[in-house]
Motif scaffolding. Structure first.
Motif, PDB file in Angstrom:
ATOM      1  N   PRO A 130      79.171  27.334  73.737  1.00 48.49           N
ATOM      2  CA  PRO A 130      78.273  26.363  74.360  1.00 48.49           C
ATOM      3  C   PRO A 130      77.400  25.617  73.342  1.00 48.49           C
ATOM      4  O   PRO A 130      77.228  24.404  73.453  1.00 48.49           O
ATOM      5  N   ALA A 131      76.859  26.351  72.376  1.00 47.67           N
ATOM      6  CA  ALA A 131      75.920  25.706  71.442  1.00 47.67           C
ATOM      7  C   ALA A 131      75.883  26.461  70.130  1.00 47.67           C
ATOM      8  O   ALA A 131      75.891  27.699  70.116  1.00 47.67           O
ATOM      9  N   ILE A 132      75.870  25.700  69.040  1.00 44.33           N
ATOM     10  CA  ILE A 132      75.656  26.316  67.728  1.00 44.33           C
ATOM     11  C   ILE A 132      75.068  25.273  66.778  1.00 44.33           C
ATOM     12  O   ILE A 132      75.497  24.123  66.775  1.00 44.33           O
ATOM     13  N   TRP A 133      74.026  25.677  66.078  1.00 47.79           N
ATOM     14  CA  TRP A 133      73.540  24.856  64.975  1.00 47.79           C
ATOM     15  C   TRP A 133      72.945  25.766  63.918  1.00 47.79           C
ATOM     16  O   TRP A 133      72.650  26.942  64.172  1.00 47.79           O
ATOM     17  N   ALA A 134      72.827  25.210  62.726  1.00 50.42           N
ATOM     18  CA  ALA A 134      72.561  26.040  61.553  1.00 50.42           C
ATOM     19  C   ALA A 134      71.077  26.191  61.251  1.00 50.42           C
ATOM     20  O   ALA A 134      70.304  25.258  61.431  1.00 50.42           O
ATOM     21  N   ASP A 135      70.724  27.359  60.764  1.00 54.20           N
ATOM     22  CA  ASP A 135      69.489  27.506  60.001  1.00 54.20           C
ATOM     23  C   ASP A 135      69.906  27.243  58.553  1.00 54.20           C
ATOM     24  O   ASP A 135      70.730  27.967  57.995  1.00 54.20           O
ATOM     25  N   THR A 136      69.357  26.192  57.970  1.00 54.60           N
ATOM     26  CA  THR A 136      69.817  25.792  56.632  1.00 54.60           C
ATOM     27  C   THR A 136      68.787  26.138  55.555  1.00 54.60           C
ATOM     28  O   THR A 136      68.871  25.646  54.437  1.00 54.60           O
ATOM     29  N   SER A 137      67.826  26.998  55.908  1.00 53.23           N
ATOM     30  CA  SER A 137      66.745  27.243  54.936  1.00 53.23           C
ATOM     31  C   SER A 137      67.238  27.944  53.677  1.00 53.23           C
ATOM     32  O   SER A 137      66.695  27.723  52.598  1.00 53.23           O
ATOM     33  N   LEU A 138      68.271  28.759  53.805  1.00 48.14           N
ATOM     34  CA  LEU A 138      68.767  29.455  52.601  1.00 48.14           C
ATOM     35  C   LEU A 138      69.373  28.447  51.610  1.00 48.14           C
ATOM     36  O   LEU A 138      69.081  28.500  50.406  1.00 48.14           O
ATOM     37  N   ALA A 139      70.180  27.555  52.121  1.00 45.74           N
ATOM     38  CA  ALA A 139      70.783  26.534  51.235  1.00 45.74           C
ATOM     39  C   ALA A 139      69.694  25.676  50.599  1.00 45.74           C
ATOM     40  O   ALA A 139      69.771  25.322  49.421  1.00 45.74           O
ATOM     41  N   GLU A 140      68.686  25.363  51.396  1.00 47.01           N
ATOM     42  CA  GLU A 140      67.597  24.532  50.881  1.00 47.01           C
ATOM     43  C   GLU A 140      66.869  25.257  49.745  1.00 47.01           C
ATOM     44  O   GLU A 140      66.614  24.682  48.689  1.00 47.01           O
ATOM     45  N   LYS A 141      66.582  26.543  49.979  1.00 45.32           N
ATOM     46  CA  LYS A 141      65.818  27.312  48.991  1.00 45.32           C
ATOM     47  C   LYS A 141      66.657  27.598  47.742  1.00 45.32           C
ATOM     48  O   LYS A 141      66.219  27.391  46.619  1.00 45.32           O
ATOM     49  N   GLU A 142      67.858  28.049  47.954  1.00 43.28           N
ATOM     50  CA  GLU A 142      68.658  28.538  46.821  1.00 43.28           C
ATOM     51  C   GLU A 142      69.454  27.432  46.115  1.00 43.28           C
ATOM     52  O   GLU A 142      69.619  27.449  44.910  1.00 43.28           O
ATOM     53  N   LEU A 143      70.003  26.521  46.904  1.00 43.16           N
ATOM     54  CA  LEU A 143      70.828  25.470  46.300  1.00 43.16           C
ATOM     55  C   LEU A 143      70.001  24.218  46.010  1.00 43.16           C
ATOM     56  O   LEU A 143      70.449  23.328  45.285  1.00 43.16           O
ATOM     57  N   GLY A 144      68.820  24.148  46.631  1.00 44.27           N
ATOM     58  CA  GLY A 144      68.041  22.917  46.507  1.00 44.27           C
ATOM     59  C   GLY A 144      68.773  21.765  47.185  1.00 44.27           C
ATOM     60  O   GLY A 144      68.638  20.606  46.810  1.00 44.27           O
ATOM     61  N   TRP A 145      69.518  22.100  48.201  1.00 42.00           N
ATOM     62  CA  TRP A 145      70.328  21.099  48.903  1.00 42.00           C
ATOM     63  C   TRP A 145      69.867  20.988  50.360  1.00 42.00           C
ATOM     64  O   TRP A 145      69.568  22.002  51.000  1.00 42.00           O
ATOM     65  N   LYS A 146      69.888  19.766  50.857  1.00 42.06           N
ATOM     66  CA  LYS A 146      69.494  19.528  52.236  1.00 42.06           C
ATOM     67  C   LYS A 146      70.239  18.283  52.701  1.00 42.06           C
ATOM     68  O   LYS A 146      70.382  17.330  51.924  1.00 42.06           O
ATOM     69  N   ALA A 147      70.692  18.287  53.931  1.00 36.82           N
ATOM     70  CA  ALA A 147      71.361  17.084  54.443  1.00 36.82           C
ATOM     71  C   ALA A 147      70.356  15.940  54.513  1.00 36.82           C
ATOM     72  O   ALA A 147      69.220  16.135  54.940  1.00 36.82           O
ATOM     73  N   GLU A 148      70.778  14.772  54.080  1.00 41.81           N
ATOM     74  CA  GLU A 148      69.861  13.625  54.046  1.00 41.81           C
ATOM     75  C   GLU A 148      70.236  12.546  55.057  1.00 41.81           C
ATOM     76  O   GLU A 148      69.416  11.747  55.458  1.00 41.81           O
ATOM     77  N   LEU A 149      71.499  12.525  55.432  1.00 38.17           N
ATOM     78  CA  LEU A 149      71.974  11.459  56.320  1.00 38.17           C
ATOM     79  C   LEU A 149      71.883  11.917  57.776  1.00 38.17           C
ATOM     80  O   LEU A 149      71.907  13.110  58.078  1.00 38.17           O
ATOM     81  N   THR A 150      71.790  10.939  58.660  1.00 40.33           N
ATOM     82  CA  THR A 150      71.577  11.263  60.078  1.00 40.33           C
ATOM     83  C   THR A 150      72.886  11.179  60.868  1.00 40.33           C
ATOM     84  O   THR A 150      73.903  10.674  60.365  1.00 40.33           O
TER      85      THR A 150
END
Ligand code: UFG
Length: 342
Positions: free
Chosen positions: A300-320
Motif C-alpha cells: 500500500p505505501a512505502i517511502w524512505a527514511d534517508t537520514s543515513l545516506a544524508e549523514k554518511e554519504l552527504g547525499w540528498k535528493a535535490e530534484l522534485t
C-alpha cells in the motif's frame, strides 16, 4: 581512475555514467544490450562530450569476462547494474532471474577477489522490505520474505555480498533504490522499456503521447489519504549521483564498515493519483486514466527514511517529483520524434 559500470547502457546505469564522467572518472561499460540500445552511447556523448569505452558482453559468458578483466588491469571500482528487473517476468522465469542476477554477481565477486579489486557498489531495492511496519522506513527495518523471484535476487544478492565482504578484502555498498523515474534534463537519455511498460511513469508518458490508450490506476481503496498506493519517486539523476558518492566513500576509505547499506529515495511519499495530477499540471496535458482493481503483490505505501545516506554519504535528493515528470515527458517526446526509436 577507471570505473567499470556493468549494465551501463540501462536506465540508471547510463545516468550514472554521465555523473561519473562529469566528475572526471574514466568509465568502461559492459552491457549485453538485452534491455538497452547503442544509441545510449550517443546520448551520453552529447551530454558529457565524452564517448565512454563500451564492450558488448554478457556476464554469463565467463571466458569473455575473464578476458575483459585481463585486458583492463586499471579498474578501481565496479558499479554493478547488470541484472534483469521485471517483477512479472521473474515469476514466470525464476531460473533466468537467479542465473542472470545471482550467478553473474558471484562470478564478478570471484573475479574481484582473484584480482584484488576492492570497491563494489550493488543495485538493491526497497523491495527487500516487503510491506513495512513503520514509515518512513529505515535501513534497520527487517528484510521480509520476497514477493517475487526478482525481489529474492536482491535479498540474496545483498547476503552474498555481505558474506563475501567478511571473507575477502572487498568493500561494498548496497544502495536500496526506491522508485527511480524521470530522465536526463537534456532529453538525451532516459528510460526505454521494451514492450508494454510495467512501471507507472513510462506508462503515463506513453499514454500521454498516444502509444497506450489508457492508464489503469491499480486500486483506490488503500488506507492512504486518496486511496491510491504511495511510493517514494526519485529522479534518476539524483539516484545516479548517489552511486558516485558511494563509490568515492569506498575509494577514499571513508566507509565505517566493509559492507554498508543505504536507502536511496527522497523521503517523500506520493500517491499514484498525485503523480497523475502532477504530470498533467506540470506538462499541461490531459491523461486518459481509469481506476481498476489492485495489482497483486503491491504494497500500500512505502517511502524512505534517508537520514543515513544524508549523514554518511552527504547525499540528498535535490530534484522534485515535478522535475522528474517534466524530464520524463521531454524524453518521451524526444524519442518518439527520433526515427530510430520508433
Ligand atoms: N501503477 C499503476 N498503474 C500502472 C503501473 C503502476 O497504478 O500501470 C501503480 C502501482 O500499482 C504502484 C505504483 O503505481 O502503486 C508504482 O508502480 P511501479 O510498477 O512503477 O513501481 P513498484 O513500486 O511496483 O515497483 C518498484 C520497482 C521494482 C521493485 C518494486 C518493489 O520498479 O523493481 O518497486 O516494491 F521490485
Amino acid at each position: 581512475m577507471k570505473v567499470l559500470v556493468t549494465g551501463g547502457l540501462g536506465f540508471i546505469g547510463s545516468h550514472t555514467v554521465v555523473e561519473l564522467q562529469n566528475k572526471g572518472y574514466e568509465v568502461v561499460i559492459i552491457d549485453n544490450l538485452s534491455n538497452a540500445t547503442l544509441n545510449v552511447l550517443d546520448g551520453i556523448e552529447k551530454i558529457t562530450g565524452i564517448r565512454p569505452e563500451f564492450e558488448k558482453l554478457d556476464l554469463r559468458d565467463k571466458e569473455k569476462v575473464i578476458d575483459f578483466f585481463n585486458r583492463h588491469k586499471n579498474i578501481e571500482g565496479i558499479i554493478h547494474f547488470a541484472a534483469s528487473k521485471a517483477v512479472n517476468e521473474s515469476v514466470n522465469k525464476p531460473l533466468l532471474y537467479y542465473e542472470n542476477n545471482l550467478n553473474t554477481l558471484i562470478f564478478i565477486l570471484q573475479q574481484m577477489a582473484e584480482r584484488s579489486l576492492q570497491n563494489f557498489i550493488f543495485s538493491s531495492s526497497c523491495t527487500v522490505y516487503g510491506e513495512p511496519d513503520e514509515l518512513p522506513i529505515t535501513e534497520q527495518a527487517p528484510v521480509k520474505p520476497a514477493l517475487s523471484p526478482y525481489g529474492n535476487t536482491k535479498q540474496i544478492g545483498e547476503e552474498i555480498i555481505r558474506d563475501n565482504t567478511k571473507a575477502h578484502n572487498i568493500k561494498s555498498i548496497a544502495l536500496r533504490y526506491f522508485n527511480p523515474i524521470g530522465a536526463h534534463p537534456s532529453g538525451y537519455i532516459g528510460e526505454l522499456p521494451r514492450g508494454v511498460p510495467q512501471n507507472l511513469v513510462p506508462f503515463v508518458t506513453q499514454t500521454a503521447i498516444g502509444i497506450r490508450e489508457q492508464l489503469q490506476i491499480f486500486g483506490n481503496d488503500y488506507d492512504t489519504p486518496d486511496g491510491t498506493a504511495i511510493r517514494d519517486y526519485i529522479h534518476v539523476v539524483d539516484l545516479a549521483k548517489s552511486h558516485v558518492v558511494a563509490l568515492e566513500r569506498l575509494m577514499n576509505n571513508n566507509n565505517k564498515k566493509a559492507y554498508e547499506v543505504f536507502n536511496i529515495g527522497t523521503g517523500q511519499g506520493s500517491s499514484v493519483m498525485e503523480v497523475v495530477k502532477s504530470f498533467e499540471k506540470i506538462n499541461n496535458v490531459k491523461l486518459n486514466y481509469k481506476i481498476v482493481g489492485r495489482r497483486e503483490g503491491d504494497v500500500p505505501a512505502i517511502w524512505a527514511d534517508t537520514s543515513l545516506a544524508e549523514k554518511e554519504l552527504g547525499w540528498k535528493a535535490e530534484l522534485t517529483l515535478d522535475d522528474a515528470l517534466r524530464d520524463a515527458w521531454k524524453w518521451e517526446k524526444n524519442i518518439r520524434d527520433a526515427k530510430n526509436f520508433k
